[in-house]
Write a protein that holds these residues in place. Structure first.
Motif, PDB file in Angstrom:
ATOM      1  N   PRO A   2      36.013  46.878  41.030  1.00 23.71           N
ATOM      2  CA  PRO A   2      34.730  47.266  40.533  1.00 23.71           C
ATOM      3  C   PRO A   2      34.170  47.622  39.484  1.00 23.71           C
ATOM      4  N   CYS A   3      33.590  47.808  38.534  1.00 17.72           N
ATOM      5  CA  CYS A   3      33.438  48.349  37.838  1.00 17.72           C
ATOM      6  C   CYS A   3      34.020  48.906  36.732  1.00 17.72           C
ATOM      7  N   GLY A   4      33.749  50.546  38.075  1.00 16.96           N
ATOM      8  CA  GLY A   4      34.240  51.647  37.256  1.00 16.96           C
ATOM      9  C   GLY A   4      35.585  51.709  37.642  1.00 16.96           C
ATOM     10  N   GLY A   5      36.068  50.858  37.678  1.00 14.74           N
ATOM     11  CA  GLY A   5      38.126  50.463  38.017  1.00 14.74           C
ATOM     12  C   GLY A   5      38.327  50.834  39.467  1.00 14.74           C
ATOM     13  N   ILE A   6      39.804  50.930  39.581  1.00 15.41           N
ATOM     14  CA  ILE A   6      40.519  50.155  40.568  1.00 15.41           C
ATOM     15  C   ILE A   6      39.713  52.348  42.061  1.00 15.41           C
ATOM     16  N   TYR A   7      40.161  52.085  42.576  1.00 16.33           N
ATOM     17  CA  TYR A   7      39.247  52.683  43.704  1.00 16.33           C
ATOM     18  C   TYR A   7      40.319  54.117  44.116  1.00 16.33           C
ATOM     19  N   GLU A   8      41.021  53.695  44.431  1.00 16.19           N
ATOM     20  CA  GLU A   8      42.548  54.055  44.136  1.00 16.19           C
ATOM     21  C   GLU A   8      42.647  55.353  43.317  1.00 16.19           C
ATOM     22  N   LEU A   9      42.801  54.697  41.781  1.00 12.49           N
ATOM     23  CA  LEU A   9      42.488  55.440  40.720  1.00 12.49           C
ATOM     24  C   LEU A   9      42.006  56.586  40.152  1.00 12.49           C
ATOM     25  N   ARG A  10      40.899  56.337  41.183  1.00  9.66           N
ATOM     26  CA  ARG A  10      39.677  57.461  40.641  1.00  9.66           C
ATOM     27  C   ARG A  10      39.850  58.688  41.467  1.00  9.66           C
ATOM     28  N   GLU A  11      40.126  57.624  42.998  1.00 14.19           N
ATOM     29  CA  GLU A  11      40.522  58.951  44.228  1.00 14.19           C
ATOM     30  C   GLU A  11      41.488  59.580  43.501  1.00 14.19           C
ATOM     31  N   ALA A  12      42.157  59.268  42.792  1.00 11.11           N
ATOM     32  CA  ALA A  12      43.943  60.430  42.206  1.00 11.11           C
ATOM     33  C   ALA A  12      43.020  61.060  41.576  1.00 11.11           C
ATOM     34  N   ILE A  13      42.458  61.094  39.820  1.00 15.20           N
ATOM     35  CA  ILE A  13      41.800  61.013  38.939  1.00 15.20           C
ATOM     36  C   ILE A  13      40.736  62.200  40.277  1.00 15.20           C
ATOM     37  N   ALA A  14      40.031  61.914  40.910  1.00 17.86           N
ATOM     38  CA  ALA A  14      39.092  63.186  41.810  1.00 17.86           C
ATOM     39  C   ALA A  14      40.150  64.499  41.946  1.00 17.86           C
ATOM     40  N   GLY A  15      41.368  63.841  42.381  1.00 21.45           N
ATOM     41  CA  GLY A  15      42.181  65.035  43.520  1.00 21.45           C
ATOM     42  C   GLY A  15      42.029  65.414  41.827  1.00 21.45           C
ATOM     43  N   LYS A  24      35.180  53.084  50.961  1.00 25.82           N
ATOM     44  CA  LYS A  24      34.769  53.232  50.098  1.00 25.82           C
ATOM     45  C   LYS A  24      34.463  51.840  49.665  1.00 25.82           C
ATOM     46  N   GLU A  25      34.171  51.098  48.072  1.00 30.69           N
ATOM     47  CA  GLU A  25      33.812  50.316  48.362  1.00 30.69           C
ATOM     48  C   GLU A  25      34.584  49.181  48.482  1.00 30.69           C
ATOM     49  N   LYS A  26      33.934  48.150  50.252  1.00 29.77           N
ATOM     50  CA  LYS A  26      34.985  47.540  49.716  1.00 29.77           C
ATOM     51  C   LYS A  26      34.684  46.110  49.519  1.00 29.77           C
ATOM     52  N   PRO A  27      34.587  45.228  49.014  1.00 31.38           N
ATOM     53  CA  PRO A  27      34.005  44.014  48.630  1.00 31.38           C
ATOM     54  C   PRO A  27      34.521  42.561  49.876  1.00 31.38           C
ATOM     55  N   PRO A  28      33.534  41.539  50.656  1.00 29.71           N
ATOM     56  CA  PRO A  28      33.640  40.668  51.738  1.00 29.71           C
ATOM     57  C   PRO A  28      34.506  40.219  50.937  1.00 29.71           C
ATOM     58  N   VAL A  29      35.772  39.552  52.338  1.00 30.68           N
ATOM     59  CA  VAL A  29      36.200  38.688  52.935  1.00 30.68           C
ATOM     60  C   VAL A  29      35.998  36.526  52.743  1.00 30.68           C
ATOM     61  N   TYR A  30      36.783  36.187  51.930  1.00 35.72           N
ATOM     62  CA  TYR A  30      35.402  34.765  51.936  1.00 35.72           C
ATOM     63  C   TYR A  30      36.582  34.411  52.810  1.00 35.72           C
ATOM     64  N   TYR A  31      36.647  33.112  53.323  1.00 35.29           N
ATOM     65  CA  TYR A  31      37.642  32.006  53.848  1.00 35.29           C
ATOM     66  C   TYR A  31      37.934  31.429  52.889  1.00 35.29           C
ATOM     67  N   TYR A  80      29.296  44.451  33.583  1.00 36.76           N
ATOM     68  CA  TYR A  80      30.744  45.307  32.855  1.00 36.76           C
ATOM     69  C   TYR A  80      32.010  44.832  33.413  1.00 36.76           C
ATOM     70  N   SER A  81      33.110  44.184  33.088  1.00 33.78           N
ATOM     71  CA  SER A  81      34.048  44.232  33.663  1.00 33.78           C
ATOM     72  C   SER A  81      35.272  45.672  33.725  1.00 33.78           C
ATOM     73  N   CYS A  82      35.685  46.735  34.487  1.00 34.43           N
ATOM     74  CA  CYS A  82      36.051  47.275  34.112  1.00 34.43           C
ATOM     75  C   CYS A  82      37.194  46.893  32.527  1.00 34.43           C
ATOM     76  N   THR A  83      37.265  47.537  31.315  1.00 37.99           N
ATOM     77  CA  THR A  83      38.011  47.093  30.512  1.00 37.99           C
ATOM     78  C   THR A  83      39.912  47.808  30.973  1.00 37.99           C
ATOM     79  N   GLU A 137      32.723  57.964  42.925  1.00 41.63           N
ATOM     80  CA  GLU A 137      32.157  56.880  42.631  1.00 41.63           C
ATOM     81  C   GLU A 137      31.753  57.156  41.151  1.00 41.63           C
ATOM     82  N   GLN A 138      31.895  58.339  41.564  1.00 41.92           N
ATOM     83  CA  GLN A 138      31.102  59.366  39.931  1.00 41.92           C
ATOM     84  C   GLN A 138      32.035  59.252  38.659  1.00 41.92           C
ATOM     85  N   ILE A 139      33.055  58.346  38.904  1.00 45.29           N
ATOM     86  CA  ILE A 139      34.108  58.190  37.973  1.00 45.29           C
ATOM     87  C   ILE A 139      34.486  56.715  37.491  1.00 45.29           C
ATOM     88  N   PHE A 140      34.566  56.205  36.044  1.00 43.05           N
ATOM     89  CA  PHE A 140      34.515  55.483  35.109  1.00 43.05           C
ATOM     90  C   PHE A 140      35.540  55.200  34.786  1.00 43.05           C
TER      91      PHE A 140
END
Lengths: 466, 466
Positions: free
Chosen positions: A143-156, B98-105, A336-339, A169-172
């Motif tokens: 996602p544009c904000g970055g990898i969800y698991e990393l954002r979870e780790a940062i939130a923690g 989590k924001e889960k993107p759909p998975v396509y065949y 925007y793609s995450c950089t 979701e608030q972390i970018f």
């Protein structure tokens, strides 16, 4: 004598304008290699500016290599015949010299991590594991904000260390705070007025200038940015570092923090950007809570970086947006793609989750503590101690040193440079230099080689005694 | 019925404006979960726009999950009660889904690299060597353009594969082309007018819009962007992909290229941004020379990326500036830190220097060649073949497929989605949709699983036959 106009320079500091004028003339060939520049005093009189303005302009040109100085003679234009604008050589024979940065015996201006302090073996292990286990996730656009698991780790991490309760979701995540400042301008608006601290970290000003938004420079007092000046500036957004101001080291007390939140609450368009760049490294006393953690109205945009806690050469920073702004980012700017590279995002996630970040910060805090003490001890033992006063030494990575000397900041900086020392004067961080901040230097000890410290202080004393 | 104003929407495409209006109403709660949206036909009549406009807006909302569709019933607002704007839960109990993107065949829209194609073992080896040998360089801040040795390696690669003769100092590395576009606006000026191709890669438009610069949409003909339209647009900067236009696949012939250079030569402020995003993957015929390689007046800014040749999830791109602009960047914008991690810059340098990039590109070119042939073969063998016409299949990674069907693009896209296929219509890439580009789909085969191809084509045929 050289003459430049200072009309219509807008918000540009005088020294910066002068520096640019001279540099342009050097680059375009009006000033040629070996030409002598006017003496500071007569040049200043001729231009109708202060001698400090000329000094600062010359210091900048010196540090970038556009001019050089000869002792007791003055300043001269460097040889630029090998520059990019020289006629193009044809084909492959052309190998211009590399841009080699100077190497200092002791660099009091750098905040680079020393190689022996980076946890190479842990990082190599985590990177290896990441590549083994995450093959398919590594190739999937996050996602544009970055990898969800990393954002979870940062939130923690933020919950544990900064008492901040935020959703992933608030972390970018972005490639450096510089990049995030630019995203913020796009999010908050090019039509907004941005207030920055005077003195302050110069890049913040340079970036807002590069985005061509209106800037206001707000004076500081002993508690931080002045609310009266902020109010009268007409600013919408104020960019501050209340937990440890750079370069003065000022910590904004809670009363002023509530005044800042009060200022923000008075208009819908107002926001506070809290730049929490080195809060991990408070060396003495209790940690300072984040302004974000007492912000009930969702007016604070929190920015932090792994530059200090890991390394600045990996380029991983993040911002925490108030929920409404996070929604807006998501709806308007999520194209925007995450950089930051997936590889490093996943490795960093493991680094935080498996407790390595906490361990590393503790280790570095102890290291900086010792490093600071070694430096303070070396100063105390040196004859230099009778000429200096030290302030703001409780937070990490740098303190201020006022030197009792008749030398100008430029002269001392230049003398130090010749002895392999890199010093930066506090006056360089003011938007318009004012007289009463002369002779104060920023002493950053994060990149010093410990064994070099006593000799570096001996050389610094020599600069005064010569 | 819902009504929105189309006044004062400036350059925004109609469908995009409508999409934003509806999305806002969903986000702010005016349209609530489960509400039925008007039928496309009656909504279009009511708003005074074409049915295609409504269709495209609905398609965008569908793909982002704001609305859902029920067969033979219509479109409904999705449930957003778990969104960020719901009342904040206190403390840690709060874990939103989590924001889960759909998975396509089979995803014909994605240009992601398949995990099995990334050279993991080579990359892991180079990363390990980088960390072993480069300890101190890894911790040293590189120049703003990136690590010099990587820029040398890229210059060598460009000389060998694109016949471009550039100095490493002209190369600026950044975390993705999106980031580089933003740097270019800062370098060339917010006051300039930027021309983009219509149709074109939508992110280019979104980024220029986010920087709030004036944009002009220039129509294409069979040779590329139309010079007459470009001339009358008043644009200063034109952003094109002459070697392989996205999405149409058009290759601009040399005559038109010289006309473009002629256009640029007629004013000092004019520049051409050459986006060479996938030139490595021409599958048939001679490689197309870069526009930059025939540009004697230094009017072409060349941009390329390792997204296609390595992976888009590492975020490494670069631009080659004409020497005068490189000097200007250096003098005005070198305060910016390079946004790519030193670790990955050094690993990539080794990857290029040691010949791995060349090998990898060759391997991938063969792979895409086979992948394309498998897809074309599957279409040929299927009853679908009587309903389709394929064009622009010689360049890599995607071709166009015109489908003879009474279904609208949205209907077909939606039917395909329900069968696990992701399709994108060419009409989506037009600034203002026009009638004669219906029924053409972009068939990207880079991320398809080879074994899924025959079944995917079977399902696509079912969509038509149902």
């Amino acid at each position: 004598m050289l003459t430049y106009s200072f009309h219509d320079i807008g918000n540009t500091p005088l020294y910066e304008h002068l520096y640019k004028c001279i540099k342009n003339d050097i680059v375009n060939g009006t000033l040629t290699a070996g030409m002598k520049l006017p003496s500071k005093r007569s040049f200043a009189a001729n231009l109708g500016v202060s001698a400090i303005t000329v000094e600062n302009a010359y210091a900048q040109l010196l540090s970038e290599g556009y001019i050089y100085s000869l002792p007791k003679k003055g300043y001269y234009v460097s040889d630029f015949s090998r520059s990019l604008l020289a006629p193009p050589a044809s084909g492959e024979a052309d190998t211009p010299p590399k841009e080699k940065p100077p190497v200092y015996y002791a660099d009091f201006s750098s905040n680079q991590t020393r190689p022996e302090n980076f946890p190479f073996s842990v990082w190599a292990k985590l990177m290896r594991e990441t590549m083994q286990d995450k093959n398919s996730e590594l190739m999937t656009k996050p996602p544009c904000g970055g990898i969800y698991e990393l954002r979870e780790a940062i939130a923690g991490h933020l919950r544990q260390f900064r008492d901040m309760h935020v959703r992933p979701e608030q972390i970018f995540i972005g490639a450096g705070t510089e990049y995030l400042y630019g995203l913020l301008v796009q999010l908050l608006g090019f039509d907004k007025v941005y207030a920055i601290e005077n003195p302050g970290y110069e890049k913040i000003d340079q970036i807002y200038e590069s985005y061509q938004v209106s800037r206001r420079f707000i004076d500081m007092d002993a508690q931080g940015i002045r609310i009266d000046r902020l109010e009268e500036s007409g600013a919408d957004v104020v960019h501050i570092s209340p937990s440890h101001h750079f370069p003065t080291g000022i910590i904004t007390p809670v009363s002023r923090r509530y005044e800042l939140l009060g200022w923000a609450a008075r208009s819908d368009s107002r926001y506070i950007v809290e730049d929490d760049y080195d809060s991990e490294f408070r060396l003495t006393g209790k940690p300072i809570p984040a302004l974000q953690s007492i912000d009930l109205l969702e007016k604070v945009i929190y920015i932090n970086t792994f530059s200090k806690s890991l390394t600045s050469t990996m380029r991983i920073s993040y911002m925490v947006l108030p929920r409404r702004l996070a929604e807006e980012f998501q709806s308007r700017m999520s194209f925007y793609s995450c950089t930051v590279s997936n590889f490093e995002q996943y490795a960093l996630m493991r680094f935080i989750r498996e407790g390595y970040l906490e361990k590393h910060i503790n280790r570095m805090r102890n290291y900086y503590h010792r490093q600071r003490d070694t430096l303070l001890h070396a100063i105390k033992k040196s004859p230099l101690s009778s000429f200096v006063m030290i302030t703001e030494e409780d937070s990490g990575l740098h303190f201020l040193m006022k030197i009792d000397t008749g030398l100008s900041d430029t002269e001392l900086t230049e003398r130090a440079r010749k002895k392999g020392l890199r010093l930066t004067a506090l006056s360089r961080y003011y938007h318009r230099p004012s007289g009463n901040v002369e002779h104060i230097f920023i002493m950053n000890y994060s990149s010093l080689e410990t064994e070099h410290i006593p000799e570096a202080i001996r050389r610094l004393y020599q600069c005064l005694a010569e």
